[in-house]
Design an enzyme around this catalytic site. Structure first.
Site, PDB file in Angstrom:
ATOM      1  N   ASP A   1       0.829  -1.217   0.000  1.00 42.32           N
ATOM      2  CA  ASP A   1       0.000   0.000   0.000  1.00 42.32           C
ATOM      3  C   ASP A   1       0.858   1.258   0.000  1.00 42.32           C
ATOM      4  OD1 ASP A   1      -2.485  -1.274  -0.057  1.00 42.32           O
ATOM      5  OD2 ASP A   1      -2.526  -1.534   2.114  1.00 42.32           O
TER       6      ASP A   1
ATOM      7  N   ASN B   1      -4.911   8.724   1.875  1.00 39.78           N
ATOM      8  CA  ASN B   1      -5.168   8.136   3.201  1.00 39.78           C
ATOM      9  C   ASN B   1      -5.574   9.211   4.202  1.00 39.78           C
ATOM     10  OD1 ASN B   1      -4.895   5.399   3.092  1.00 39.78           O
ATOM     11  ND2 ASN B   1      -2.839   5.310   3.949  1.00 39.78           N
ATOM     12  N   GLU B   2      -4.620  10.083   4.541  1.00 34.55           N
ATOM     13  CA  GLU B   2      -4.936  11.073   5.566  1.00 34.55           C
ATOM     14  C   GLU B   2      -3.935  12.216   5.610  1.00 34.55           C
ATOM     15  OE1 GLU B   2      -1.972   9.095   6.433  1.00 34.55           O
ATOM     16  OE2 GLU B   2      -3.465   7.777   7.298  1.00 34.55           O
TER      17      GLU B   2
ATOM     18  N   ARG C   1       5.017  20.320  23.452  1.00 26.85           N
ATOM     19  CA  ARG C   1       3.891  21.053  24.048  1.00 26.85           C
ATOM     20  C   ARG C   1       2.649  20.708  23.259  1.00 26.85           C
ATOM     21  NH1 ARG C   1       4.675  27.292  25.373  1.00 26.85           N
ATOM     22  NH2 ARG C   1       2.635  26.845  26.250  1.00 26.85           N
TER      23      ARG C   1
ATOM     24  N   ASP D   1      -2.270  16.891  21.103  1.00 25.26           N
ATOM     25  CA  ASP D   1      -1.118  16.535  20.250  1.00 25.26           C
ATOM     26  C   ASP D   1      -1.338  16.951  18.800  1.00 25.26           C
ATOM     27  OD1 ASP D   1       0.128  15.447  22.384  1.00 25.26           O
ATOM     28  OD2 ASP D   1       0.124  13.369  21.667  1.00 25.26           O
TER      29      ASP D   1
ATOM     30  N   GLY E   1      -6.343   2.970   8.140  1.00 21.62           N
ATOM     31  CA  GLY E   1      -4.918   3.161   8.433  1.00 21.62           C
ATOM     32  C   GLY E   1      -4.711   3.802   9.796  1.00 21.62           C
ATOM     33  N   TYR E   2      -3.967   4.881   9.823  1.00 22.99           N
ATOM     34  CA  TYR E   2      -3.622   5.592  11.070  1.00 22.99           C
ATOM     35  C   TYR E   2      -4.892   5.938  11.854  1.00 22.99           C
ATOM     36  CZ  TYR E   2      -0.634   8.877  13.731  1.00 22.99           C
ATOM     37  OH  TYR E   2       0.072   9.533  14.695  1.00 22.99           O
ATOM     38  N   ASN E   3      -5.929   6.379  11.141  1.00 24.65           N
ATOM     39  CA  ASN E   3      -7.193   6.759  11.772  1.00 24.65           C
ATOM     40  C   ASN E   3      -7.732   5.651  12.677  1.00 24.65           C
ATOM     41  OD1 ASN E   3      -9.991   8.133  11.848  1.00 24.65           O
ATOM     42  ND2 ASN E   3     -10.441   6.184  10.855  1.00 24.65           N
TER      43      ASN E   3
HETATM   44  P1  NAP Z   1       4.466   2.443   6.881  1.00 21.88           P
HETATM   45  O1  NAP Z   1       4.791   3.262   8.086  1.00 21.88           O
HETATM   46  O2  NAP Z   1       5.537   1.613   6.260  1.00 21.88           O
HETATM   47  O3  NAP Z   1       3.241   1.471   7.164  1.00 21.88           O
HETATM   48  C1  NAP Z   1       2.264   1.752   8.092  1.00 21.88           C
HETATM   49  C2  NAP Z   1       1.219   0.646   8.143  1.00 21.88           C
HETATM   50  O4  NAP Z   1      -0.020   1.206   7.670  1.00 21.88           O
HETATM   51  C3  NAP Z   1       1.504  -0.546   7.265  1.00 21.88           C
HETATM   52  O5  NAP Z   1       1.217  -1.691   8.022  1.00 21.88           O
HETATM   53  C4  NAP Z   1       0.544  -0.373   6.111  1.00 21.88           C
HETATM   54  O6  NAP Z   1       0.052  -1.596   5.656  1.00 21.88           O
HETATM   55  C5  NAP Z   1      -0.621   0.292   6.759  1.00 21.88           C
HETATM   56  N1  NAP Z   1      -1.507   1.026   5.843  1.00 21.88           N
HETATM   57  C6  NAP Z   1      -1.226   1.987   4.938  1.00 21.88           C
HETATM   58  N2  NAP Z   1      -2.349   2.441   4.354  1.00 21.88           N
HETATM   59  C7  NAP Z   1      -3.372   1.716   4.910  1.00 21.88           C
HETATM   60  C8  NAP Z   1      -4.772   1.718   4.744  1.00 21.88           C
HETATM   61  N3  NAP Z   1      -5.382   2.559   3.899  1.00 21.88           N
HETATM   62  N4  NAP Z   1      -5.495   0.848   5.476  1.00 21.88           N
HETATM   63  C9  NAP Z   1      -4.915  -0.002   6.339  1.00 21.88           C
HETATM   64  N5  NAP Z   1      -3.591  -0.048   6.562  1.00 21.88           N
HETATM   65  C10 NAP Z   1      -2.843   0.811   5.855  1.00 21.88           C
HETATM   66  O7  NAP Z   1       3.875   3.432   5.821  1.00 21.88           O
HETATM   67  P2  NAP Z   1       3.216   3.169   4.415  1.00 21.88           P
HETATM   68  O8  NAP Z   1       3.101   1.702   4.100  1.00 21.88           O
HETATM   69  O9  NAP Z   1       3.908   4.046   3.466  1.00 21.88           O
HETATM   70  O10 NAP Z   1       1.748   3.715   4.687  1.00 21.88           O
HETATM   71  C11 NAP Z   1       1.524   5.038   5.078  1.00 21.88           C
HETATM   72  C12 NAP Z   1       0.383   5.026   6.014  1.00 21.88           C
HETATM   73  O11 NAP Z   1       0.759   4.432   7.230  1.00 21.88           O
HETATM   74  C13 NAP Z   1      -0.167   6.367   6.420  1.00 21.88           C
HETATM   75  O12 NAP Z   1      -0.923   6.956   5.417  1.00 21.88           O
HETATM   76  C14 NAP Z   1      -0.939   5.971   7.667  1.00 21.88           C
HETATM   77  O13 NAP Z   1      -2.295   5.602   7.357  1.00 21.88           O
HETATM   78  C15 NAP Z   1      -0.236   4.742   8.168  1.00 21.88           C
HETATM   79  N6  NAP Z   1       0.352   5.012   9.491  1.00 21.88           N
HETATM   80  C16 NAP Z   1      -0.178   4.362  10.543  1.00 21.88           C
HETATM   81  C17 NAP Z   1       0.258   4.644  11.829  1.00 21.88           C
HETATM   82  C18 NAP Z   1      -0.386   3.924  12.969  1.00 21.88           C
HETATM   83  O14 NAP Z   1      -1.291   3.111  12.724  1.00 21.88           O
HETATM   84  N7  NAP Z   1       0.016   4.187  14.195  1.00 21.88           N
HETATM   85  C19 NAP Z   1       1.261   5.589  12.033  1.00 21.88           C
HETATM   86  C20 NAP Z   1       1.789   6.237  10.932  1.00 21.88           C
HETATM   87  C21 NAP Z   1       1.325   5.940   9.647  1.00 21.88           C
HETATM   88  P3  NAP Z   1       0.834  -2.525   4.659  1.00 21.88           P
HETATM   89  O15 NAP Z   1       2.051  -2.992   5.369  1.00 21.88           O
HETATM   90  O16 NAP Z   1      -0.157  -3.596   4.452  1.00 21.88           O
HETATM   91  O17 NAP Z   1       1.122  -1.714   3.459  1.00 21.88           O
END
Ligand code: NAP
Length: 266
Positions: A51, A123-124, A133, A152, A164-166
């Protein structure tokens, strides 16, 4: 199926995926689709990876809404935007031959910082303070001052970004057929002085959200668009709305958002 003529491969893993790219290029050639070297010329933009690679492919090609995006995983993991697997390359070819493919329109979020040109995310968007702070900001819905946030930061997600993050911070999972943006708090302070809604809320397409950052402190806000940081000096105002841009994505039939949600989380 629409008559696609050209494909561009976005392969962030470089040489590691060169052989895969060649094999896929031959496959598309057999289907009458030639490989091009620029994303601007392609009818199909195919990302090789998960993704994260798909999100980057959309960003690097400037959120084109006149082509289709196709996610091809190079491992066996299950993803949200990526429906096809290189390891099952035969099924990919058959799906194209049999026209067993759907096009889904995923709405993008428009983000305008100060008076800059708009940026987009699939995504977001997140905004937080980079100093240790809490950050204060006025949160407007249309022109109405809805709440004064202290905490925050704030995350605004699209329906496809809702998993995802949400989701990790307690937001709801939203059906992508609902073109709404979801506002979710990052650790808000709620006491007798500061009060926010405390739960996520959804805003309809025609209701923009504006964040006006408190000018009394320099928070050096950090912003993100999907997996990229957005750097803007002196951020004062951020305007967000669901845009008219629809990101067309090729997906397997009978593999809905809810199938993926079940497969990934239940
Ligand atoms: P990453 O930091 O390598 O991966 C973050 C995780 O988010 C991976 O497990 C990825 O799944 C998953 N992910 C991404 N888009 C998703 C979606 N629409 N629905 C469900 N899971 C999703 O970053 P990345 O792969 O480049 O993805 C960026 C995204 O990571 C951001 O847009 C944000 O949504 C997410 N994120 C999540 C957190 C958190 O949950 N605490 C924190 C920061 C960012 P896959 O491994 O299956 O690709």
């Amino acid at each position: 199926m629409i008559n696609y003529k050209s494909v561009y491969f976005y392969a962030p893993h470089g040489e590691e995926t060169e052989e895969i790219r060649k094999e896929l290029s031959e496959l598309f050639n057999r289907l009458g689709i030639s490989t091009v070297e620029s994303d601007a010329e392609a009818d199909i933009i195919a990302s090789l990876g998960g993704d994260g690679a798909f999100l980057q492919a959309v960003r690097r090609s400037n959120f084109r809404d006149d082509c289709v995006y196709l996610g091809i995983a190079i491992d066996s993991a299950r993803y949200f935007y990526v429906d096809f697997h290189y390891q099952d390359i035969k099924s990919l070819e058959e799906a194209f031959e049999r026209d067993d493919i759907d096009v889904r329109n995923y709405p993008a979020l428009e983000v305008k910082v100060n008076d800059n040109n708009p940026s987009y995310c699939l995504n977001e968007f997140t905004l937080r303070s980079s100093i240790v702070r809490t950050i204060k900001m006025d949160v407007y819905i249309n022109d109405f001052l809805f709440e004064q946030f202290n905490g925050d930061g704030i995350l605004v997600s699209t329906p496809t970004g809702s998993t995802g993050y949400n989701k990790s911070i307690g937001g709801a999972v939203v059906d992508p057929l609902i073109h709404a943006m979801q506002v979710t708090e990052l650790a808000s302070v709620n006491n007798n002085t500061h009060r926010t809604l405390g739960t996520s809320f959804l805003l309809n397409k025609d209701r923009p959200l504006t964040l006006l950052i408190d000018k009394n402190t320099d928070y050096y806000p950090v912003m993100s668009l999907d997996n990229e940081a957005l750097s803007v000096r002196n951020t004062e105002k951020v305007e967000l709305r669901m845009s008219d841009k629809l990101i067309k994505t090729l997906k397997l039939k009978n593999n809905t958002f809810w199938h993926k949600t079940q497969r990934n989380f239940l």
